[in-house]
Design an enzyme around this catalytic site. Structure first.
Site, PDB file in Angstrom:
ATOM      1  N   ARG A 161       0.808  -1.218  -0.038  1.00 60.35           N
ATOM      2  CA  ARG A 161       0.020  -0.088   0.161  1.00 60.35           C
ATOM      3  C   ARG A 161       0.887   1.510  -0.059  1.00 60.35           C
ATOM      4  O   ARG A 161       0.495   2.093   0.712  1.00 60.35           O
ATOM      5  CB  ARG A 161      -0.947  -0.012   1.208  1.00 60.35           C
ATOM      6  CG  ARG A 161      -1.948  -0.855   1.194  1.00 60.35           C
ATOM      7  CD  ARG A 161      -2.968  -0.921  -0.111  1.00 60.35           C
ATOM      8  NE  ARG A 161      -4.020  -1.656   0.191  1.00 60.35           N
ATOM      9  CZ  ARG A 161      -4.118  -2.866  -0.123  1.00 60.35           C
ATOM     10  NH1 ARG A 161      -3.048  -3.741  -0.585  1.00 60.35           N
ATOM     11  NH2 ARG A 161      -5.304  -3.770   0.092  1.00 60.35           N
ATOM     12  N   SER A 199     -10.488  -0.204   3.399  1.00 57.68           N
ATOM     13  CA  SER A 199      -9.791  -0.350   4.441  1.00 57.68           C
ATOM     14  C   SER A 199      -9.240   0.971   5.027  1.00 57.68           C
ATOM     15  O   SER A 199      -8.454   1.913   4.225  1.00 57.68           O
ATOM     16  CB  SER A 199      -8.604  -1.291   4.371  1.00 57.68           C
ATOM     17  OG  SER A 199      -8.943  -2.479   3.770  1.00 57.68           O
ATOM     18  N   GLU A 228      -4.360   4.194   6.346  1.00 53.34           N
ATOM     19  CA  GLU A 228      -3.990   3.907   4.951  1.00 53.34           C
ATOM     20  C   GLU A 228      -4.747   4.944   3.929  1.00 53.34           C
ATOM     21  O   GLU A 228      -4.212   5.305   2.998  1.00 53.34           O
ATOM     22  CB  GLU A 228      -4.918   2.434   4.374  1.00 53.34           C
ATOM     23  CG  GLU A 228      -4.523   2.046   3.033  1.00 53.34           C
ATOM     24  CD  GLU A 228      -5.299   1.288   2.496  1.00 53.34           C
ATOM     25  OE1 GLU A 228      -6.180   1.824   1.465  1.00 53.34           O
ATOM     26  OE2 GLU A 228      -5.390  -0.148   2.564  1.00 53.34           O
TER      27      GLU A 228
HETATM   28  N1  EPU Z   1     -11.351  -9.914  10.362  1.00 55.03           N
HETATM   29  C1  EPU Z   1     -11.944 -10.254  11.389  1.00 55.03           C
HETATM   30  N2  EPU Z   1     -12.641  -9.080  12.023  1.00 55.03           N
HETATM   31  C2  EPU Z   1     -13.039  -8.069  10.999  1.00 55.03           C
HETATM   32  C3  EPU Z   1     -12.303  -7.999   9.742  1.00 55.03           C
HETATM   33  C4  EPU Z   1     -11.507  -8.850   9.560  1.00 55.03           C
HETATM   34  O1  EPU Z   1     -11.668 -11.009  12.325  1.00 55.03           O
HETATM   35  O2  EPU Z   1     -14.009  -7.241  11.155  1.00 55.03           O
HETATM   36  C5  EPU Z   1     -10.369 -11.146  10.153  1.00 55.03           C
HETATM   37  C6  EPU Z   1     -11.205 -11.849   8.882  1.00 55.03           C
HETATM   38  O3  EPU Z   1     -11.746 -13.102   9.654  1.00 55.03           O
HETATM   39  C7  EPU Z   1      -9.940 -12.616   8.040  1.00 55.03           C
HETATM   40  C8  EPU Z   1      -8.879 -11.512   8.410  1.00 55.03           C
HETATM   41  O4  EPU Z   1      -9.325 -10.505   9.336  1.00 55.03           O
HETATM   42  O5  EPU Z   1      -9.515 -13.720   8.644  1.00 55.03           O
HETATM   43  C9  EPU Z   1      -8.672 -10.776   6.994  1.00 55.03           C
HETATM   44  O6  EPU Z   1      -9.751 -10.087   6.629  1.00 55.03           O
HETATM   45  P1  EPU Z   1     -10.061  -9.730   5.239  1.00 55.03           P
HETATM   46  O7  EPU Z   1      -9.856 -10.897   4.278  1.00 55.03           O
HETATM   47  O8  EPU Z   1     -11.387  -8.971   5.047  1.00 55.03           O
HETATM   48  O9  EPU Z   1      -8.739  -8.729   4.373  1.00 55.03           O
HETATM   49  P2  EPU Z   1      -8.160  -7.618   5.290  1.00 55.03           P
HETATM   50  O10 EPU Z   1      -6.915  -8.123   5.482  1.00 55.03           O
HETATM   51  O11 EPU Z   1      -8.972  -7.064   6.404  1.00 55.03           O
HETATM   52  C10 EPU Z   1      -7.167  -6.639   3.104  1.00 55.03           C
HETATM   53  C11 EPU Z   1      -6.979  -5.485   2.394  1.00 55.03           C
HETATM   54  C12 EPU Z   1      -8.043  -5.170   1.477  1.00 55.03           C
HETATM   55  C13 EPU Z   1      -8.519  -6.319   0.594  1.00 55.03           C
HETATM   56  C14 EPU Z   1      -8.485  -7.608   1.323  1.00 55.03           C
HETATM   57  C15 EPU Z   1      -8.629  -8.876   0.553  1.00 55.03           C
HETATM   58  C16 EPU Z   1      -5.450  -3.850   3.609  1.00 55.03           C
HETATM   59  C17 EPU Z   1      -5.361  -2.831   4.525  1.00 55.03           C
HETATM   60  N3  EPU Z   1      -6.829  -4.210   3.350  1.00 55.03           N
HETATM   61  O12 EPU Z   1      -8.086  -6.582   3.970  1.00 55.03           O
HETATM   62  O13 EPU Z   1      -8.093  -3.999   0.666  1.00 55.03           O
HETATM   63  O14 EPU Z   1      -9.749  -6.264  -0.120  1.00 55.03           O
HETATM   64  O15 EPU Z   1      -7.524  -7.661   2.224  1.00 55.03           O
HETATM   65  O16 EPU Z   1      -7.507  -9.156  -0.176  1.00 55.03           O
HETATM   66  O17 EPU Z   1      -4.530  -4.511   3.463  1.00 55.03           O
HETATM   67  C18 EPU Z   1      -8.314  -1.654   0.782  1.00 55.03           C
HETATM   68  O18 EPU Z   1      -7.255  -1.527   0.750  1.00 55.03           O
HETATM   69  O19 EPU Z   1      -9.162  -0.559   0.737  1.00 55.03           O
HETATM   70  C19 EPU Z   1      -8.908  -3.009   0.757  1.00 55.03           C
HETATM   71  C20 EPU Z   1     -10.303  -3.139   0.927  1.00 55.03           C
END
Ligand code: EPU
Length: 342
Positions: free
Chosen positions: A166, A240, A338
């Site tokens: 990012r 995010s 971010e």
């Molecule tokens: N989780 C929780 N509670 C929550 C949210 C997430 O326990 O409220 C846990 C989920 O269960 C999961 C893990 O956290 O096991 C990861 O969650 P998720 O797959 O939604 O991915 P993320 O790491 O929260 C990142 C990116 C997103 C992207 C997704 C999918 C960043 C900051 N965000 O989110 O990107 O869509 O992976 O690849 O790296 C963005 O940058 O705006 C964005 C949406």
């Protein structure tokens, strides 16, 4: 060249948080020629604080913008094919998701996992957009930029962009200096579908798809995003809000012994480091789905801050500050935003 500068311009429709703020001046730029003209003929205009706006999907306005907003709307997508390699070039104003579907329709593989990411093509390199196991840098070839200090166009290759998670040269060291006008990607006619991200595999299995095409991937990613993330056209948000924090493995081990009954959610992130899921940390602190007035966190993804209706940018910012403090107090980790704060 005619340049139409608007005064005291409302930005509510131009930021996906839907925050009601005004720009002192605003101009739409449809071509590189118009950009050059703005810089030379109207040099004085660009001397004042200026803000380059794409889709407004990674920005939180906490106050009116007392300068010139330059909204880049340069259109156009073209491609060339050589053997299995495809070179696709898109104007900075093209909506990113439209580029994804152009590529899927032409069988150009490489960005199908990035379906439905909000924002424009020109903004994509700034924060090296990424989702579901793919980052822009994996397919990025070069971009054309306008250097506002020298008043000239040049080309940045992948190395010059210094991409990381990012992050890029444009977001860090060179913040505000360059305006990206077009982006070129290196794609392929022979897809290697990436289903490494758990949710994709699960959704494909649910649909009974064994040999996924790039269209299947784009469909499945779109479905997952639609289910998990709020649609900015109905509920203001910028995806995010924080980055997933990267910490040394030893730090995680220490946390695990402090909280023996807690199942931490994390991924490997290079030698001796792990990336902890920020959404999970926020949820642990009791913030998931909470709201303070019209500012809140999303019920299905605590990493996404939302504007339920009329929250001000500063109310959303204050909420983010409270979340940072709570995560720090509990886990000793300082979340980094971010989204760009203005
Ligand atoms: N989780 C929780 N509670 C929550 C949210 C997430 O326990 O409220 C846990 C989920 O269960 C999961 C893990 O956290 O096991 C990861 O969650 P998720 O797959 O939604 O991915 P993320 O790491 O929260 C990142 C990116 C997103 C992207 C997704 C999918 C960043 C900051 N965000 O989110 O990107 O869509 O992976 O690849 O790296 C963005 O940058 O705006 C964005 C949406």
């Amino acid at each position: 060249m005619e340049l139409s500068v608007k005064e005291n311009f409302p930005l509510k429709k131009y930021n996906t948080f839907g925050v009601e703020v005004f720009a002192k001046q605003y101009i739409e730029i449809h071509s590189e020629e118009a950009l050059a003209a703005l810089f030379t003929a109207q040099g004085a205009l660009i001397q004042q604080p200026s803000l380059i706006l794409g889709g407004g999907s990674n920005i939180l306005f906490t106050r009116d913008f007392e300068g010139l907003v330059i909204h880049i709307t340069i259109p156009g997508i073209r491609h060339t094919i050589s053997g299995n390699a495809v070179t696709v070039t898109a104007g900075a104003g093209v909506i990113w998701n439209e580029l994804v579907w152009y590529c899927v329709a032409h069988q150009f593989a490489g960005i199908e996992n990035l379906a439905l990411i909000p924002g424009t093509v020109g903004a994509a390199p700034v924060q090296n957009i990424g989702a579901y196991g793919v980052e822009l840098k994996d397919v990025f070839e070069r971009c054309r930029v306008f250097d506002t200090q020298r008043g000239e166009f040049s080309t940045f290759d992948k190395e010059a962009c210094r991409f990381s998670y990012r992050e890029s040269y444009f977001k860090r060291e060179a913040k505000g200096r360059y305006i990206i006008t077009e982006v070129t990607l290196q794609l392929s006619l022979t897809p290697v579908v990436n289903t490494s991200y758990g949710a994709i595999g699960a959704e494909l299995a649910k649909r009974g798809i064994a040999d996924a095409t790039i269209k299947d991937i784009a469909d499945v990613v779109s479905a997952i995003r639609t289910e998990k993330l709020p649609n900015p056209s109905t509920i203001g948000n910028a995806g995010s809000f924080f980055k997933n924090p990267i910490v040394p493995v030893q730090y995680l081990t220490r946390l695990q012994s402090t909280f023996p009954d807690t199942h931490f959610v994390f991924y490997p992130a290079g030698p001796d480091q792990v990336k902890i899921a920020a959404g999970w940390l926020i949820e642990q602190c009791g913030w998931k789905g909470k709201r303070v007035g019209d500012a809140g966190t999303w019920k299905n993804q605590a990493l996404v801050l939302v504007n339920h209706k009329n929250a001000s940018g500063s109310a959303i910012y204050d909420l983010s500050e409270r979340i940072i403090q709570d995560v720090k107090a509990r886990f000793g980790i300082v979340l980094e935003r971010e989204v760009n704060i203005l």
